[in-house]
Write an enzyme that holds these catalytic residues in place. Structure first.
Site, PDB file in Angstrom:
ATOM      1  N   SER A 127       0.839  -1.187   0.000  1.00  0.00           N
ATOM      2  CA  SER A 127       0.000   0.000   0.000  1.00  0.00           C
ATOM      3  C   SER A 127       0.883   1.250   0.000  1.00  0.00           C
ATOM      4  O   SER A 127       1.763   1.372  -0.842  1.00  0.00           O
ATOM      5  CB  SER A 127      -0.953  -0.044   1.200  1.00  0.00           C
ATOM      6  OG  SER A 127      -1.998   0.884   1.041  1.00  0.00           O
ATOM      7  N   LYS A 143       4.460   2.012  -2.137  1.00  0.00           N
ATOM      8  CA  LYS A 143       4.965   3.176  -2.847  1.00  0.00           C
ATOM      9  C   LYS A 143       6.387   3.488  -2.366  1.00  0.00           C
ATOM     10  O   LYS A 143       7.284   3.794  -3.155  1.00  0.00           O
ATOM     11  CB  LYS A 143       4.080   4.403  -2.583  1.00  0.00           C
ATOM     12  CG  LYS A 143       2.598   4.246  -2.844  1.00  0.00           C
ATOM     13  CD  LYS A 143       1.852   5.548  -2.525  1.00  0.00           C
ATOM     14  CE  LYS A 143       0.383   5.350  -2.227  1.00  0.00           C
ATOM     15  NZ  LYS A 143      -0.400   4.859  -3.336  1.00  0.00           N
ATOM     16  N   GLN A 203      -7.501   5.490  -7.659  1.00  0.00           N
ATOM     17  CA  GLN A 203      -7.343   6.700  -6.859  1.00  0.00           C
ATOM     18  C   GLN A 203      -6.858   7.840  -7.750  1.00  0.00           C
ATOM     19  O   GLN A 203      -5.803   7.748  -8.373  1.00  0.00           O
ATOM     20  CB  GLN A 203      -6.344   6.493  -5.720  1.00  0.00           C
ATOM     21  CG  GLN A 203      -6.216   7.736  -4.837  1.00  0.00           C
ATOM     22  CD  GLN A 203      -5.251   7.555  -3.676  1.00  0.00           C
ATOM     23  OE1 GLN A 203      -4.421   6.641  -3.675  1.00  0.00           O
ATOM     24  NE2 GLN A 203      -5.350   8.421  -2.678  1.00  0.00           N
ATOM     25  N   HIS A 240      -7.008  -6.478   0.808  1.00  0.00           N
ATOM     26  CA  HIS A 240      -5.872  -5.574   0.642  1.00  0.00           C
ATOM     27  C   HIS A 240      -4.695  -6.017   1.511  1.00  0.00           C
ATOM     28  O   HIS A 240      -4.836  -6.240   2.711  1.00  0.00           O
ATOM     29  CB  HIS A 240      -6.299  -4.153   1.021  1.00  0.00           C
ATOM     30  CG  HIS A 240      -5.254  -3.109   0.803  1.00  0.00           C
ATOM     31  ND1 HIS A 240      -4.455  -3.052  -0.319  1.00  0.00           N
ATOM     32  CD2 HIS A 240      -4.876  -2.056   1.580  1.00  0.00           C
ATOM     33  CE1 HIS A 240      -3.644  -2.023  -0.233  1.00  0.00           C
ATOM     34  NE2 HIS A 240      -3.869  -1.404   0.922  1.00  0.00           N
TER      35      HIS A 240
END
Length: 527
Positions: free
Chosen positions: A226, A230, A268, A357
């Protein structure tokens, strides 16, 4: 950006795709730089103005407009991409500060940094596997990434790195907090992801200085999921001492191409990723509404990792994670791996059943172990693979208007009249026209065929490849070609960017199918 003490690399590559669940096998050995940035000494000229381009930028085209022609050219081309990524996306990631000290033990790492009269400290936890060291290790950003039990069972230590101690979330952009900003100022335009990457590099500095009694500095990986995915992606892209990068479900501001986000349903938005936390550099505010004006995109950040190990894991069940744009980014970056001869060093896997997730998925357990064995323990040689879910399968052909060059092994000769045509890797036909050859990757129930079209003694302006599929075989998707026919006799014609092939040169397209690909015998006709 240039003009600071940074440091490292050497590189290598893959194959393109789009379609159902894909399994593509690739080819090469691990390569690792001994410094943080081996392109720090490369001259990087100014980039000029920004021009809108809806296609992905050509990772092989230098600032001066020419394309690289040798693998050795990649070092300084990577430096140009790094400059663009820092200037427009991440913000500046400074190199090693004036003083970095610390300790490494079986339970933890301490880091003390001093630069320009300012000091900061932070720490990380360590969990060792069974056996005797020194051990390879995986930095787990935020303690939340690839399954740590699997990592330790494979023989690697876990370094639990809290990036929030280095760049804190929940702060305004004009008052950023954490160890990085204590050194470089609370109003620094550098975003959290680059700050987190800087912190991981300082951990590596301390491991290097420790003498290698507990952890091995030449066998380090990084993972995160998540927002920490990144971060892990940024760590691996910007520090060439990382041998294996494993981002998971990184979403917008991670692996997915930025140009693809606005058109991917449910992903997103870039404005949301920019505003949720100061992850991205302040300069990215100019591109949240129009990423087409960016002179760089994330497929090139994927390429910055080349030729080192890269295992991208994504979740196609959660639209917010932008896995379709992630697959395009991986395929685009993999073209650089391929050109550098390191196609076996990149893997992508979104073919998973559990949509939770950041779940510890059984589909990833074996490839995770194989990647640790290959890149950290140096005991394995598993080939890279692409398993792309049909739920979120992107098409690289829709996003690029450039071809992948065949790079020579030695230093390039400066071009005299613009970009040169790369040499062929298969013998050209003796006369005019073209020939087609096939490379097949077969697994139980399916296959991927890569077709190489080679021009003869004269250039061609277009091509048609015909072949006959075996009984029970069905084409499910194709890339870099138009096709007619899914069973039995099938025909493929060039798309806009790969129809013109110089004399003796080659281009490639591919397709995926169910059943068996055995016995394919393609023929080629020039147009």
């Amino acid at each position: 950006m240039r003009g600071r003490s940074t440091i490292v690399l050497l590189l290598t590559a893959l194959v393109a795709f789009a379609g159902s669940v894909v399994a593509v096998t690739l080819g090469a050995a691990p390569a690792l730089a001994a410094v943080e940035d081996d392109g720090a000494g490369c001259p990087v000229p100014g980039t000029g103005g920004l021009t809108a381009n809806p296609r992905l930028p050509d990772p092989f085209r230098k600032f001066d407009g020419t394309r690289i022609t040798s693998r050795s050219d990649w070092r300084c081309r990577r430096a140009e991409i790094k400059e663009l990524a820092e200037r427009h996306v991440y913000g500046d990631k400074p190199g090693k500060p004036a003083s970095v000290t610390g300790t490494v033990s079986s339970s933890g790492i301490t880091v003390n940094v001093t630069h320009n009269g300012r000091s900061a400290s932070f720490s990380a936890g360590v969990q060792l596997p069974s056996g005797s060291g020194p051990f390879p290790a995986v930095i787990v950003v935020g303690g939340f990434g690839a399954d740590t039990a699997t990592i330790r069972a494979a023989g690697a230590a876990v370094i639990s790195y809290d990036p929030l101690a280095v760049g804190r979330e929940g702060t305004p952009r004009n008052n950023k907090q954490g160890a990085f900003y204590s050194i470089y100022g609370a109003t620094s335009s550098t975003g959290l992801l680059a700050a987190w990457a800087w912190g991981a590099s300082r951990i590596i500095d301390v491991v290097e200085q420790s003498g290698g009694t507990v952890l091995r500095a030449d066998a380090l990986g990084v993972t995160g999921c998540s927002r920490y995915g990144k971060g892990a992606f940024a760590v691996g892209a910007f520090d060439q001492r990382i041998a294996l990068t494993m981002p998971i479900e990184s979403g917008s501001a991670g692996v997915p191409i930025l140009r693809g986000i606005p058109g991917e349903s449910g992903a997103q938005p870039l404005s949301s990723a920019y505003g949720e936390q100061p992850w991205l550099g302040d300069a990215f505010s100019s591109f949240t509404g129009n990423p087409n004006t960016l002179p760089v995109d994330m497929h090139e950040v994927v390429a910055m990792v080349a030729p080192r190990g890269l295992f991208i894991m994504e979740n196609p069940h959660v639209d917010w994670r932008a896995a379709r744009s992630g697959s395009v980014s991986a395929l685009g970056g993999a073209e650089v791996y391929k050109a550098l001869g390191a196609g076996d060093n990149i893997s992508y896997w979104s073919d998973v059943q559990d949509g939770t997730h950041c779940a510890a998925r059984p589909e990833w357990r074996t490839p995770l172990q194989q990647h640790i064995q290959k890149f950290l323990l140096k005991t394995g040689n598993a080939a890279g693979t692409f398993r792309i879910s049909s739920r979120k399968a992107g098409s690289l052909a829709e996003w690029r208007d450039w071809q992948t060059p065949v790079l020579s092994d030695g230093p390039s000769t400066p071009p005299t009249g613009g970009p040169t045509t790369p040499p062929p890797t298969t013998p050209p036909p003796a006369g005019a026209g073209c020939t087609a050859t096939v490379a097949l990757n077969q697994w139980t129930g399916g296959f991927v065929a890569t077709i190489r079209v080679t021009a003869g003694a004269a250039p061609i302006g277009g091509w048609t490849v015909a072949l006959t599929l075996g009984s029970g075989a069905t084409i499910t998707s194709a890339w870099n070609a138009n096709r007619s026919g899914n069973t039995g006799a099938a025909q493929f014609t060039n798309v806009a960017f790969n129809g013109s092939v110089a004399a003796g040169q080659s281009t490639e397209f591919g397709f995926q199918g169910t059943g068996s690909g055995a016995g394919l015998s393609p023929s080629c006709a020039a147009r």
